[in-house]
Design a protein around this motif. Structure first.
Motif, PDB file in Angstrom:
ATOM      1  N   ALA A 132      50.449  38.839  48.407  1.00  0.00           N
ATOM      2  CA  ALA A 132      49.141  38.666  47.776  1.00  0.00           C
ATOM      3  C   ALA A 132      49.174  39.116  46.326  1.00  0.00           C
ATOM      4  O   ALA A 132      48.573  38.484  45.448  1.00  0.00           O
ATOM      5  CB  ALA A 132      48.086  39.454  48.553  1.00  0.00           C
ATOM      6  N   ALA A 133      49.878  40.205  46.039  1.00  0.00           N
ATOM      7  CA  ALA A 133      49.993  40.701  44.668  1.00  0.00           C
ATOM      8  C   ALA A 133      50.701  39.686  43.787  1.00  0.00           C
ATOM      9  O   ALA A 133      50.346  39.516  42.609  1.00  0.00           O
ATOM     10  CB  ALA A 133      50.741  42.037  44.657  1.00  0.00           C
ATOM     11  N   ASP A 134      51.678  39.007  44.355  1.00  0.00           N
ATOM     12  CA  ASP A 134      52.378  37.964  43.604  1.00  0.00           C
ATOM     13  C   ASP A 134      51.421  36.843  43.229  1.00  0.00           C
ATOM     14  O   ASP A 134      51.437  36.341  42.099  1.00  0.00           O
ATOM     15  CB  ASP A 134      53.537  37.432  44.448  1.00  0.00           C
ATOM     16  N   ARG A 135      50.553  36.448  44.159  1.00  0.00           N
ATOM     17  CA  ARG A 135      49.574  35.395  43.887  1.00  0.00           C
ATOM     18  C   ARG A 135      48.580  35.859  42.819  1.00  0.00           C
ATOM     19  O   ARG A 135      48.225  35.081  41.913  1.00  0.00           O
ATOM     20  CB  ARG A 135      48.821  35.039  45.175  1.00  0.00           C
ATOM     21  N   ILE A 136      48.105  37.082  42.939  1.00  0.00           N
ATOM     22  CA  ILE A 136      47.154  37.611  41.958  1.00  0.00           C
ATOM     23  C   ILE A 136      47.794  37.669  40.579  1.00  0.00           C
ATOM     24  O   ILE A 136      47.187  37.320  39.560  1.00  0.00           O
ATOM     25  CB  ILE A 136      46.665  39.011  42.391  1.00  0.00           C
ATOM     26  N   ASN A 137      49.061  38.088  40.549  1.00  0.00           N
ATOM     27  CA  ASN A 137      49.772  38.208  39.284  1.00  0.00           C
ATOM     28  C   ASN A 137      49.970  36.852  38.620  1.00  0.00           C
ATOM     29  O   ASN A 137      49.891  36.718  37.393  1.00  0.00           O
ATOM     30  CB  ASN A 137      51.121  38.891  39.526  1.00  0.00           C
ATOM     31  N   GLN A 138      50.211  35.807  39.413  1.00  0.00           N
ATOM     32  CA  GLN A 138      50.448  34.476  38.874  1.00  0.00           C
ATOM     33  C   GLN A 138      49.162  33.742  38.525  1.00  0.00           C
ATOM     34  O   GLN A 138      49.204  32.708  37.857  1.00  0.00           O
ATOM     35  CB  GLN A 138      51.249  33.642  39.877  1.00  0.00           C
ATOM     36  N   ALA A 139      48.014  34.254  38.988  1.00  0.00           N
ATOM     37  CA  ALA A 139      46.743  33.556  38.774  1.00  0.00           C
ATOM     38  C   ALA A 139      46.213  33.717  37.355  1.00  0.00           C
ATOM     39  O   ALA A 139      45.253  33.038  36.976  1.00  0.00           O
ATOM     40  CB  ALA A 139      45.701  34.052  39.766  1.00  0.00           C
ATOM     41  N   GLY A 140      46.805  34.611  36.562  1.00  0.00           N
ATOM     42  CA  GLY A 140      46.363  34.811  35.194  1.00  0.00           C
ATOM     43  C   GLY A 140      44.982  35.421  35.081  1.00  0.00           C
ATOM     44  O   GLY A 140      44.227  35.103  34.153  1.00  0.00           O
ATOM     45  N   LEU A 141      44.624  36.296  36.011  1.00  0.00           N
ATOM     46  CA  LEU A 141      43.302  36.924  36.005  1.00  0.00           C
ATOM     47  C   LEU A 141      43.225  38.014  34.943  1.00  0.00           C
ATOM     48  O   LEU A 141      44.243  38.607  34.571  1.00  0.00           O
ATOM     49  CB  LEU A 141      43.001  37.529  37.373  1.00  0.00           C
ATOM     50  N   SER A 142      42.012  38.277  34.494  1.00  0.00           N
ATOM     51  CA  SER A 142      41.808  39.427  33.614  1.00  0.00           C
ATOM     52  C   SER A 142      41.958  40.701  34.426  1.00  0.00           C
ATOM     53  O   SER A 142      41.999  40.671  35.668  1.00  0.00           O
ATOM     54  CB  SER A 142      40.410  39.369  32.994  1.00  0.00           C
ATOM     55  N   THR A 143      42.041  41.824  33.728  1.00  0.00           N
ATOM     56  CA  THR A 143      42.198  43.105  34.434  1.00  0.00           C
ATOM     57  C   THR A 143      41.043  43.341  35.394  1.00  0.00           C
ATOM     58  O   THR A 143      41.237  43.756  36.543  1.00  0.00           O
ATOM     59  CB  THR A 143      42.285  44.260  33.423  1.00  0.00           C
ATOM     60  N   ARG A 144      39.825  43.074  34.943  1.00  0.00           N
ATOM     61  CA  ARG A 144      38.652  43.281  35.786  1.00  0.00           C
ATOM     62  C   ARG A 144      38.694  42.373  37.016  1.00  0.00           C
ATOM     63  O   ARG A 144      38.394  42.809  38.134  1.00  0.00           O
ATOM     64  CB  ARG A 144      37.386  43.020  34.977  1.00  0.00           C
ATOM     65  N   GLN A 145      39.049  41.114  36.819  1.00  0.00           N
ATOM     66  CA  GLN A 145      39.122  40.180  37.937  1.00  0.00           C
ATOM     67  C   GLN A 145      40.217  40.569  38.920  1.00  0.00           C
ATOM     68  O   GLN A 145      40.042  40.443  40.143  1.00  0.00           O
ATOM     69  CB  GLN A 145      39.365  38.766  37.411  1.00  0.00           C
ATOM     70  N   ALA A 146      41.358  41.052  38.402  1.00  0.00           N
ATOM     71  CA  ALA A 146      42.450  41.468  39.278  1.00  0.00           C
ATOM     72  C   ALA A 146      42.049  42.668  40.119  1.00  0.00           C
ATOM     73  O   ALA A 146      42.362  42.744  41.314  1.00  0.00           O
ATOM     74  CB  ALA A 146      43.691  41.786  38.448  1.00  0.00           C
ATOM     75  N   VAL A 147      41.337  43.623  39.503  1.00  0.00           N
ATOM     76  CA  VAL A 147      40.861  44.795  40.243  1.00  0.00           C
ATOM     77  C   VAL A 147      39.905  44.356  41.349  1.00  0.00           C
ATOM     78  O   VAL A 147      39.973  44.843  42.488  1.00  0.00           O
ATOM     79  CB  VAL A 147      40.176  45.791  39.297  1.00  0.00           C
ATOM     80  N   PHE A 148      38.994  43.427  41.031  1.00  0.00           N
ATOM     81  CA  PHE A 148      38.056  42.925  42.039  1.00  0.00           C
ATOM     82  C   PHE A 148      38.799  42.232  43.179  1.00  0.00           C
ATOM     83  O   PHE A 148      38.462  42.410  44.352  1.00  0.00           O
ATOM     84  CB  PHE A 148      37.068  41.953  41.395  1.00  0.00           C
ATOM     85  N   ALA A 149      39.819  41.437  42.843  1.00  0.00           N
ATOM     86  CA  ALA A 149      40.585  40.727  43.870  1.00  0.00           C
ATOM     87  C   ALA A 149      41.289  41.701  44.808  1.00  0.00           C
ATOM     88  O   ALA A 149      41.298  41.512  46.026  1.00  0.00           O
ATOM     89  CB  ALA A 149      41.604  39.796  43.209  1.00  0.00           C
ATOM     90  N   VAL A 150      41.871  42.759  44.222  1.00  0.00           N
ATOM     91  CA  VAL A 150      42.553  43.752  45.057  1.00  0.00           C
ATOM     92  C   VAL A 150      41.547  44.511  45.922  1.00  0.00           C
ATOM     93  O   VAL A 150      41.801  44.755  47.107  1.00  0.00           O
ATOM     94  CB  VAL A 150      43.349  44.735  44.172  1.00  0.00           C
ATOM     95  N   ALA A 151      40.396  44.879  45.331  1.00  0.00           N
ATOM     96  CA  ALA A 151      39.376  45.600  46.103  1.00  0.00           C
ATOM     97  C   ALA A 151      38.884  44.745  47.269  1.00  0.00           C
ATOM     98  O   ALA A 151      38.656  45.252  48.376  1.00  0.00           O
ATOM     99  CB  ALA A 151      38.214  45.978  45.193  1.00  0.00           C
ATOM    100  N   PHE A 152      38.733  43.433  47.034  1.00  0.00           N
ATOM    101  CA  PHE A 152      38.314  42.523  48.106  1.00  0.00           C
ATOM    102  C   PHE A 152      39.385  42.433  49.187  1.00  0.00           C
ATOM    103  O   PHE A 152      39.076  42.467  50.384  1.00  0.00           O
ATOM    104  CB  PHE A 152      38.030  41.138  47.522  1.00  0.00           C
ATOM    105  N   TYR A 153      40.652  42.313  48.775  1.00  0.00           N
ATOM    106  CA  TYR A 153      41.751  42.230  49.736  1.00  0.00           C
ATOM    107  C   TYR A 153      41.784  43.468  50.626  1.00  0.00           C
ATOM    108  O   TYR A 153      41.932  43.370  51.848  1.00  0.00           O
ATOM    109  CB  TYR A 153      43.080  42.075  49.007  1.00  0.00           C
ATOM    110  N   VAL A 154      41.643  44.640  50.012  1.00  0.00           N
ATOM    111  CA  VAL A 154      41.691  45.879  50.790  1.00  0.00           C
ATOM    112  C   VAL A 154      40.482  45.970  51.723  1.00  0.00           C
ATOM    113  O   VAL A 154      40.576  46.494  52.832  1.00  0.00           O
ATOM    114  CB  VAL A 154      41.760  47.098  49.854  1.00  0.00           C
ATOM    115  N   GLY A 155      39.325  45.429  51.281  1.00  0.00           N
ATOM    116  CA  GLY A 155      38.165  45.396  52.164  1.00  0.00           C
ATOM    117  C   GLY A 155      38.423  44.558  53.407  1.00  0.00           C
ATOM    118  O   GLY A 155      38.055  44.946  54.526  1.00  0.00           O
TER     119      GLY A 155
END
Length: 216
Positions: A132-155
């Motif tokens: 999942a981190a690989d997908r997030i890293n390749q998605a070109g998200l901003s720092t804020r968006q990446a943090v939100f994506a990780v927080a959602f994944y952990v939820g």
């Protein structure tokens, strides 16, 4: 999903908490420990090791598409190791793993620490998160968006256990029988199923590697 690995480890202590004193406060503390520890480690991994992740992904992709004979030799070796460990654990499956038990009547702070410890110990094996981190890293998200994506994944990771807490809140003491049944199942079959899967995976790896050397 990582929940498939953490749920069996967490389900038994969670059912004890829900059947004990201060069930909701203790269970919420436990789930909070799980969530915060995984979130912290996931964010540290994502933002601290993204370059290493790119290199690892490129190397793994190349090896997958261009396998060499020694790759299958390593595969056979891993299969033998899994098979040996599975058989050894099967012989001693009644022994308890140190640090994985929880006393009755545990305090909320102790429950929080226990949940935190489970994730710290198990994070190196969180293979689905690395993907999942690989997908997030390749998605070109901003720092804020990446943090939100990780927080959602952990939820989502904690969700199966949170649903159990919600059901306990809705059903009250009527849930006690089901909780005891779940606990009994994992006490009797949880470790056995893990051992069976380990042995089957070991056999599959050995068979695949041997098939390459015999049939190409």
């Amino acid at each position: 999903m990582d929940s498939t690995s953490v749920t069996p480890l967490s389900l038994v202590p969670l059912t004890k908490m829900l059947a004990g004193r201060r069930p909701y406060l203790t269970a919420v503390s436990f789930l909070t420990g799980l969530y915060l520890s995984y979130l912290a480690m996931a964010l540290a991994f994502l933002f601290g090791l993204s370059a290493a992740l790119d290199r690892l992904n490129a190397w793994a992709s190349y090896r997958w598409n261009n396998p060499q004979p020694w790759d299958f030799g390593v595969e056979i070796l891993l299969g033998i190791i899994l098979l040996a460990f599975g058989l050894r654990i099967a012989e001693k499956r009644r022994e308890k793993t140190a640090g994985r038990t929880l006393k009755e009547g545990v305090s909320p702070w102790a429950a929080f620490g226990f949940g935190f410890m489970i994730n710290v110990v198990g994070f190196p094996g969180a293979v689905p998160y690395f993907a999942a981190a690989d997908r997030i890293n390749q998605a070109g998200l901003s720092t804020r968006q990446a943090v939100f994506a990780v927080a959602f994944y952990v939820g989502v990771f904690v969700l199966p256990l949170a649903i159990l807490l919600l059901l306990r809140g809705l059903l009250g003491t009527r849930m006690d029988g089901a909780l005891k049944g779940i606990k009994g199942f994992f006490d009797n079959w949880g470790e056995r199923l893990a051992v069976i899967l380990m042995i089957l995976l070991g056999i599959a790896l050995i068979a695949d590697g041997v098939a390459y050397f015999f049939f190409g």
